[in-house]
Design a protein around this motif. Structure first.
Motif, PDB file in Angstrom:
ATOM      1  N   VAL B  87       0.842  -1.203   0.000  1.00 13.23           N
ATOM      2  CA  VAL B  87       0.000   0.000   0.000  1.00 13.23           C
ATOM      3  C   VAL B  87       0.875   1.251   0.000  1.00 13.23           C
ATOM      4  O   VAL B  87       0.556   2.248  -0.644  1.00 13.23           O
ATOM      5  N   GLU B  88       2.022   1.181   0.706  1.00 14.91           N
ATOM      6  CA  GLU B  88       2.929   2.331   0.725  1.00 14.91           C
ATOM      7  C   GLU B  88       3.496   2.621  -0.656  1.00 14.91           C
ATOM      8  O   GLU B  88       3.574   3.766  -1.079  1.00 14.91           O
ATOM      9  N   LYS B  89       3.879   1.556  -1.360  1.00  8.61           N
ATOM     10  CA  LYS B  89       4.477   1.738  -2.684  1.00  8.61           C
ATOM     11  C   LYS B  89       3.411   2.025  -3.750  1.00  8.61           C
ATOM     12  O   LYS B  89       3.635   2.765  -4.704  1.00  8.61           O
ATOM     13  N   GLY B  90       2.253   1.406  -3.574  1.00  8.94           N
ATOM     14  CA  GLY B  90       1.214   1.463  -4.610  1.00  8.94           C
ATOM     15  C   GLY B  90       0.609   2.854  -4.771  1.00  8.94           C
ATOM     16  O   GLY B  90       0.746   3.723  -3.913  1.00  8.94           O
ATOM     17  N   VAL B  91      -0.044   3.043  -5.895  1.00  3.74           N
ATOM     18  CA  VAL B  91      -0.762   4.282  -6.167  1.00  3.74           C
ATOM     19  C   VAL B  91      -2.225   4.063  -5.782  1.00  3.74           C
ATOM     20  O   VAL B  91      -2.880   3.187  -6.328  1.00  3.74           O
ATOM     21  N   THR B  92      -2.693   4.824  -4.819  1.00  2.00           N
ATOM     22  CA  THR B  92      -4.086   4.687  -4.388  1.00  2.00           C
ATOM     23  C   THR B  92      -4.969   5.559  -5.273  1.00  2.00           C
ATOM     24  O   THR B  92      -4.646   6.713  -5.513  1.00  2.00           O
ATOM     25  N   TRP B  93      -6.038   4.977  -5.761  1.00  2.00           N
ATOM     26  CA  TRP B  93      -6.942   5.760  -6.619  1.00  2.00           C
ATOM     27  C   TRP B  93      -8.394   5.411  -6.326  1.00  2.00           C
ATOM     28  O   TRP B  93      -8.698   4.308  -5.875  1.00  2.00           O
ATOM     29  N   ASN B  94      -9.277   6.360  -6.566  1.00  2.00           N
ATOM     30  CA  ASN B  94     -10.704   6.156  -6.346  1.00  2.00           C
ATOM     31  C   ASN B  94     -11.557   6.604  -7.525  1.00  2.00           C
ATOM     32  O   ASN B  94     -12.663   6.145  -7.696  1.00  2.00           O
ATOM     33  N   ILE B  95     -11.033   7.554  -8.292  1.00  2.00           N
ATOM     34  CA  ILE B  95     -11.851   8.182  -9.334  1.00  2.00           C
ATOM     35  C   ILE B  95     -11.635   7.487 -10.677  1.00  2.00           C
ATOM     36  O   ILE B  95     -10.500   7.231 -11.084  1.00  2.00           O
ATOM     37  N   GLY B  96     -12.702   7.192 -11.344  1.00 11.71           N
ATOM     38  CA  GLY B  96     -12.640   6.674 -12.706  1.00 11.71           C
ATOM     39  C   GLY B  96     -13.424   7.588 -13.626  1.00 11.71           C
ATOM     40  O   GLY B  96     -14.478   8.110 -13.248  1.00 11.71           O
ATOM     41  N   LYS B  97     -12.888   7.828 -14.824  1.00  9.53           N
ATOM     42  CA  LYS B  97     -13.601   8.668 -15.790  1.00  9.53           C
ATOM     43  C   LYS B  97     -13.828   7.860 -17.062  1.00  9.53           C
ATOM     44  O   LYS B  97     -12.958   7.098 -17.488  1.00  9.53           O
ATOM     45  N   VAL B  98     -15.006   8.055 -17.656  1.00 14.63           N
ATOM     46  CA  VAL B  98     -15.348   7.351 -18.889  1.00 14.63           C
ATOM     47  C   VAL B  98     -15.567   8.383 -19.983  1.00 14.63           C
ATOM     48  O   VAL B  98     -16.313   9.355 -19.785  1.00 14.63           O
ATOM     49  N   PHE B  99     -14.889   8.174 -21.114  1.00 13.23           N
ATOM     50  CA  PHE B  99     -15.034   9.075 -22.254  1.00 13.23           C
ATOM     51  C   PHE B  99     -15.649   8.320 -23.436  1.00 13.23           C
ATOM     52  O   PHE B  99     -15.384   7.139 -23.631  1.00 13.23           O
ATOM     53  N   PHE B 100     -16.458   9.055 -24.207  1.00  8.26           N
ATOM     54  CA  PHE B 100     -17.041   8.502 -25.423  1.00  8.26           C
ATOM     55  C   PHE B 100     -16.738   9.480 -26.543  1.00  8.26           C
ATOM     56  O   PHE B 100     -17.095  10.653 -26.437  1.00  8.26           O
ATOM     57  N   ASP B 101     -16.030   9.005 -27.558  1.00  5.33           N
ATOM     58  CA  ASP B 101     -15.560   9.879 -28.623  1.00  5.33           C
ATOM     59  C   ASP B 101     -14.639  10.939 -28.002  1.00  5.33           C
ATOM     60  O   ASP B 101     -13.680  10.589 -27.326  1.00  5.33           O
ATOM     61  N   ASP B 102     -14.951  12.229 -28.139  1.00  4.42           N
ATOM     62  CA  ASP B 102     -14.049  13.236 -27.576  1.00  4.42           C
ATOM     63  C   ASP B 102     -14.605  13.887 -26.318  1.00  4.42           C
ATOM     64  O   ASP B 102     -14.105  14.904 -25.872  1.00  4.42           O
ATOM     65  N   ARG B 103     -15.655  13.279 -25.730  1.00  2.00           N
ATOM     66  CA  ARG B 103     -16.262  13.914 -24.565  1.00  2.00           C
ATOM     67  C   ARG B 103     -16.244  12.998 -23.346  1.00  2.00           C
ATOM     68  O   ARG B 103     -16.306  11.780 -23.469  1.00  2.00           O
ATOM     69  N   GLN B 104     -16.201  13.620 -22.146  1.00  2.00           N
ATOM     70  CA  GLN B 104     -16.327  12.828 -20.924  1.00  2.00           C
ATOM     71  C   GLN B 104     -17.800  12.501 -20.715  1.00  2.00           C
ATOM     72  O   GLN B 104     -18.658  13.376 -20.743  1.00  2.00           O
TER      73      GLN B 104
END
Lengths: 60, 533
Positions: B87-104
């Motif tokens: 956990v110390e070495k790892g990158v903690t993440w929570n947010i995911g983003k989804v894009f379709f074509d050129d838009r979020q």
């Protein structure tokens, strides 16, 4: 009022059942199936105002 | 400087079995020193079960491979004494983003609630994951625990007998013979052990290719998971960007089925594709490139007499959802305590059949979810593509379509609701802590609950006192919690009730629960949980 918040329990299961229905159909058969499904669902909804709002949402 | 995956971490040395005049028999031999094999070896050695791991290699995974580790495996690693460095070495993440074509289209946050020691996910290269497991192996060796890792030891033949397994192992010094009471096969998707035993492995092949690239760059992308459907830089395909430690970024580009793999893997072609994605102004180095296809499949049974299959050797999924290594760690977690009880003569051998039941249930859940994600990412027909694009279109403005967007259903803990080891529940206690579920973490008694569930059966008494019944050979620890001091814990373990007793298995899964004390019921539940009923 048209519901635009999540309203289907087990969305993944629903989605996969929806697509499974089309297995083995030609493109035209699939279009016809979708048309029948829309009519069945529309009748269940019944409310003309909701149906009109749904059409506007889909057109947008 | 040499990368960690270039250094032999467990180089070949001669072992006593090679010079023994008779064939030695070990309690447990594990084939494969990957994440699952090492986790199983640590688990058994911590419980003083002598264990030998053989691997035809002598170093950690080349390339990052599995990079996403979920909360439940991290909790298991805590029990194995190596969660902290990861956990110390790892990158903690929570947010995911989804894009379709050129838009979020939308974004999601995986962090649903507070009051857990471990985050929803960390990203960590598989080579670090294995290296930290090896560090733990070395610590156990130094403590005198019975664990041995044999590099450049390749199983070349196997015989699966009624009461033992017989192996021939090739080494730089030639072949030697050895036996094991039990063999755990953790030798990956191509499992040579599975092939030597002529066992089935059927399922669905997905006709697609993905280019996977580890890129070292100084970029100011946030620590989030970005997923694109049909982006301008990879038309009609998908793409994924994810951050790893050391400024390494994982980029996945869908290529389609009909491609020339050798051509696509050439650095100049990879770099051209990456420049289309990242733009010309970002400079980067390629650390690792691979092209993969995948299958969703499992063995019909994971236990074959004296051979137990775990991880990719037993089941394979598509990578969407991080359900590969994460489920393998849960296999090992499920298996090791059962194997210990059988080896100690406390539980009947049939307890191991519940490994089959519980982990096949887990594998099926993973295969279902990852197949659905793959069908969404790679629509298999014109109509499924139309629906997919309709969902993505609607999701941008309308919340209702978002639960249908499927860029991977990320690994969540498996709940063995139907397990025959559970005692049926007749309480009105919270559903999240029902029998079959892994104990939900919570702050308690100035620490974390899961840190106190460290490998034996436990009885958790909440607001109630009682004796721990003695059941033949089972060591039962008691944890007492007084109500009125730990609101988050009480939310998860009491709900609207005033008192509760939980019986928790060594793998931290809940086996039974009550709201009042009855020694006979507890005794029966323990017997049931070890397969004696």
């Amino acid at each position: 009022m048209l519901i635009t918040t999540p309203n289907i329990h087990d969305a993944d299961g629903f989605y996969s059942e929806l697509l499974d229905m089309h297995d083995g159909l030609s493109e035209n058969e699939s279009k016809a199936l979708n048309a029948r499904l829309i009519l069945v669902l529309a009748n269940h909804i019944g409310d003309r105002e909701v149906l009109a709002e749904a059409m506007r949402t889909a057109l947008d | 400087m040499a990368k960690i995956f270039e250094i032999p971490l467990y180089p070949y040395t001669r072992n006593p079995d090679q010079d023994s005049p008779k064939t030695n028999r070990h309690p447990v031999i594990i084939v494969g020193a990957g994440p699952v094999g090492l986790a199983a070896a640590i688990d058994l050695a911590q419980q003083d079960i002598p264990v030998v791991v053989v691997d035809d290699n002598d170093r950690v995974s080349f390339g990052s491979r599995a990079i996403c580790f979920a909360k439940r495996p991290l909790e298991i690693l805590d029990r194995l004494g190596c969660g902290e460095p990861m956990v110390e070495k790892g990158v903690t993440w929570n947010i995911g983003k989804v894009f379709f074509d050129d838009r979020q289209t939308y974004e999601f946050n995986l962090l649903a609630e507070d009051g857990h020691k471990r985050p929803a996910f960390i990203n960590l290269q598989q080579y670090y994951f294995e290296a930290y497991l090896m560090d733990r192996v070395r610590v156990l060796e130094a403590e005198g625990k019975p664990i041995e890792i044999r590099g450049k030891n390749k199983v070349v033949s196997i015989e699966n007998n009624d009461d033992h397994v017989s192996l021939q192992i090739d080494t730089p010094d030639g072949v030697y013979q050895v036996e094991a009471e039990w063999l755990i096969s953790c030798d990956g998707a191509g499992s040579p052990v599975r092939q030597m035993l002529g066992l089935d492995f059927v399922g669905r092949v997905f006709e697609d290719n993905f280019l996977i690239a580890d890129v070292v760059m100084d970029a100011d992308f946030p620590t989030e998971r970005w997923f694109w459907f049909n982006p301008p830089f990879n038309r009609d395909q998908s793409a994924l960007l994810h951050k790893q430690p050391d400024g390494v970024w994982r980029i996945d580009l869908q290529l389609g089925w009909d491609i020339d793999k050798a051509e696509e893997k050439k650095p100049e072609n990879v770099i051209r594709r990456l420049k289309q994605m990242l733009g010309d102004e970002i400079s980067f180095d390629l650390e690792w490139v691979s092209i993969y296809t995948f299958q969703c499949r499992r063995m019909e049974k994971f236990r074959h007499n004296r051979v137990l299959f775990a991880g990719d050797a037993a089941h394979q999924v598509s990578p969407f959802g991080a359900r590969g290594a994460n489920s393998g760690i849960q296999d090992s977690d499920n298996l090791c305590w059962k194997l210990k009880l059988v080896l100690d003569g406390i539980a009947p051998e049939t307890l191991l059949d519940t490994y089959d039941d519980e982990r096949i249930y887990g594998a099926d859940e993973n295969i279902l979810n990852s197949s659905r994600s793959t069908d969404f990412i790679t629509p298999k027909s014109a109509v499924s593509r139309q629906f997919r694009d309709a969902v993505l279109h609607l999701a941008e403005k309308h919340e209702f379509a978002r639960p249908m967007v499927n860029s991977g259903r990320l690994s969540v803990p498996c709940i063995y609701s139907e397990s025959r080891l559970n005692t049926p529940d007749s309480t009105k206690l919270p559903t999240s802590t029902r029998p079959g579920a892994p104990a939900v973490d919570a702050p308690v008694n100035e620490g974390w609950l899961l840190d106190q569930l460290n490998g034996d059966f436990k009885l958790l008494f909440v607001g109630i006192n009682g004796e721990s019944p003695s059941v033949a050979g089972i060591h039962l620890d008691v944890i007492e919690v007084q109500p009125g001091q730990n609101p988050v814990f009480e939310d998860r373990y009491l709900g609207d009730e005033d008192t509760a007793i939980y019986l928790i298995r060594p793998d931290q899964h809940i086996a039974a629960r009550w709201t009042s004390y009855d020694e006979t019921e507890i005794r029966n539940a323990i017997l049931r949980a070890i397969g004696q009923e």
